[in-house]
Motif scaffolding. Structure first.
Motif, mmCIF file in Angstrom:
data_model
loop_
_atom_site.group_PDB
_atom_site.id
_atom_site.type_symbol
_atom_site.label_atom_id
_atom_site.label_comp_id
_atom_site.label_asym_id
_atom_site.label_seq_id
_atom_site.Cartn_x
_atom_site.Cartn_y
_atom_site.Cartn_z
ATOM 1 N N CYS A 83 0.543 -1.151 0.257
ATOM 2 C CA CYS A 83 -0.091 0.056 -0.141
ATOM 3 C C CYS A 83 0.696 1.407 0.206
ATOM 4 C CB CYS A 83 -0.691 -0.139 1.287
ATOM 5 S SG CYS A 83 0.248 -0.696 3.295
ATOM 6 N N HIS A 127 2.243 -0.115 5.200
ATOM 7 C CA HIS A 127 3.547 -0.932 4.978
ATOM 8 C C HIS A 127 4.819 -0.192 5.357
ATOM 9 C CE1 HIS A 127 1.783 -4.609 2.289
ATOM 10 N NE2 HIS A 127 1.396 -4.386 3.794
ATOM 11 N N LYS A 149 -4.951 4.970 11.147
ATOM 12 C CA LYS A 149 -6.045 4.764 10.337
ATOM 13 C C LYS A 149 -6.152 3.001 10.823
ATOM 14 C CE LYS A 149 -6.269 2.594 5.736
ATOM 15 N NZ LYS A 149 -5.760 2.803 4.135
HETATM 16 FE FE1 F3S Z 1 -2.623 -0.798 4.043
HETATM 17 FE FE2 F3S Z 1 -4.105 -2.045 5.589
HETATM 18 FE FE3 F3S Z 1 -2.750 -0.077 6.314
HETATM 19 S S1 F3S Z 1 -4.197 -1.652 3.009
HETATM 20 S S2 F3S Z 1 -2.819 1.243 4.958
HETATM 21 S S3 F3S Z 1 -1.665 -2.444 5.900
HETATM 22 S S4 F3S Z 1 -5.507 -0.590 5.955
#
Ligand code: F3S
Length: 420
Positions: free
Chosen positions: A117, A303, A380
């Motif tokens: 990500c 990540h 997040k």
């Molecule tokens: Fe990545 Fe999953 Fe967090 S896609 S931003 S690890 S919620």
């Protein structure tokens, strides 16, 4: 929409059924948003890589079986699982099978198996002004706001259509006139000492997202020396609490060297302030755990980079994660290979940290892990965790996470923005 001769021939099926389906979806999308034509994009980042329901898997397989192939460099967001260390991640066989089918379909279409990500840190990285089509909310916010590339918030499955055609409808954030900030958010009374605590940036992003919603907003007062990983945390949080696709961090982001630049010479329609009191309240909203212990620590959302692993290993080397706690750190395959080579991985493993690649901790298999509460350094993850996994969550700095993991009891040191 006006279509070129070539585009009309694709819609007539002259370039195969996969291309016909992909283009007809993109044309429908463009018509919904009033686009007049299609435009080329130089790269795509596919978000529809998490297996959630059979529909996503079936579409990917159908496109691959129909001969669909990406027309531009295309990277992949995380899978739901670690595709390599799936045994340690306790992935049930039937779940693994579906993920492997999805992996096969995307690789058959020649997507690049980045499984991350943070494609802006390790992937196919765009440059300023480049027109791209990205999925994954944190990556979209980063690409638009920090790099100055141009993408809309592409939804799952639109992304694979864009990759197969190499084009998207010309609308939204691809166009200069839609990149103007209409809202101004100012940081007030935030001291240097507060900025030195890196846990502040995801909290600022979380508040920013709540205030901005789906508007393009500018923010003033962020220090010029903000680190790239703090920008990452800000973007991820902002795009989770609001539908943020683009923001302007004045003096830092390329289209916002001055406030006038990002307002396009106009006055802001709304002005809001973020104060230490609001940060304290945001931190409390992300702390839903009622007990004095958690059974999971989650880091690496988004990540982790090598720099983030360096900080983690400095904090935990020579200590041991308590037997009542599982400690996860998520990253991508490139970073994993580097920390394996430089010995960081073995120090983390010796301390009891489990490092996974490819996957998204928010999608962990509930059938095989029976957690009740988690602590994380990701606003997040803290924001989504209860609604998606039913886990009570505590948001804290990495230092707090490590201390909690080692003691087996929650450590909540007073943040500099807190009165109490
Ligand atoms: Fe990545 Fe999953 Fe967090 S896609 S931003 S690890 S919620």
């Amino acid at each position: 929409m006006r279509l070129s001769i070539e585009e009309k021939s694709i819609l007539d099926g002259k370039q195969g059924e996969a291309a016909r389906i992909a283009l007809s979806v993109l044309v429908d999308l463009g018509e919904i948003f009033g686009a007049k034509e299609l435009m080329t994009v130089s790269q795509v980042h596919i978000d529809a890589t998490l297996y959630m329901v059979d529909a996503g898997l079936e579409l990917a397989e159908k496109m691959a079986d129909l001969g669909g192939e990406v027309a531009v460099p295309t990277s992949l967001n995380p899978s739901s699982i670690d595709l390599q260390r799936w045994k340690a991640y306790r992935v049930p066989p039937e779940v693994l099978l579906k993920h492997k089918r999805l992996e096969k379909a995307y690789l058959k279409m020649r997507a690049t198996p980045t499984w991350t990500c943070v494609p802006y840190q390790h992937g196919i990285i765009p440059r300023f002004g480049e027109q791209i089509a990205w999925g994954e909310s944190n990556a979209i916010a980063f690409a638009n706001s920090i790099i100055g590339a141009r993408t809309n918030r592409y939804a799952d499955l639109m992304d694979i259509c864009a990759a197969i055609i190499g084009k998207v409808p010309k609308f939204g954030l691809h166009l200069t006139e839609n990149r103007k900030a209409g809202m101004l958010i100012r940081l007030k009374e935030i001291t240097t000492q507060m900025f030195e605590n890196e846990a502040i940036y995801p909290l600022l992003g979380y508040l920013f997202g709540e205030m901005a919603g789906d508007q393009v907003a500018a923010i003033t007062g962020i220090p010029q020396n903000i680190k790239i990983d703090s920008l990452k945390g800000f973007c991820a949080a902002a795009a989770s609490s609001g539908a943020v696709g683009l923001f302007h961090m004045v003096g830092i982001t390329p289209e916002a060297q001055t406030l006038e630049m990002c307002l396009h010479g106009n006055k802001p329609e709304n002005v809001y302030d973020i104060t230490p009191k609001l940060i304290e309240k945001a931190e409390d909203r992300l702390w839903t755990v009622k007990r004095d212990a958690v059974d999971l620590i989650v880091t690496g959302c988004p990540h982790y980079s090598p720099a983030e692993f360096y900080r983690l290993v400095q904090l935990i080397k020579g200590k041991k994660v308590h037997s009542s706690v599982i400690f996860w750190a998520f990253t991508n395959r490139s970073v994993y290979a580097w920390i394996k080579d430089n010995g960081v991985l073995s120090d983390l493993t010796a301390a009891g940290v489990m490092v996974f690649t490819d996957g998204c901790p928010l999608q962990y298999p509930k059938e095989t892990w029976h957690f009740t509460a988690a602590m994380t350094d990701s606003a997040k993850f803290a924001n989504y965790c209860f609604s998606q996994r039913g886990l009570y969550t505590a948001y804290g700095s990495l230092e707090n996470c490590v201390e909690t993991a080692v003691r087996g009891k929650i450590c909540r040191r007073k943040s500099p923005w807190r009165k109490k």
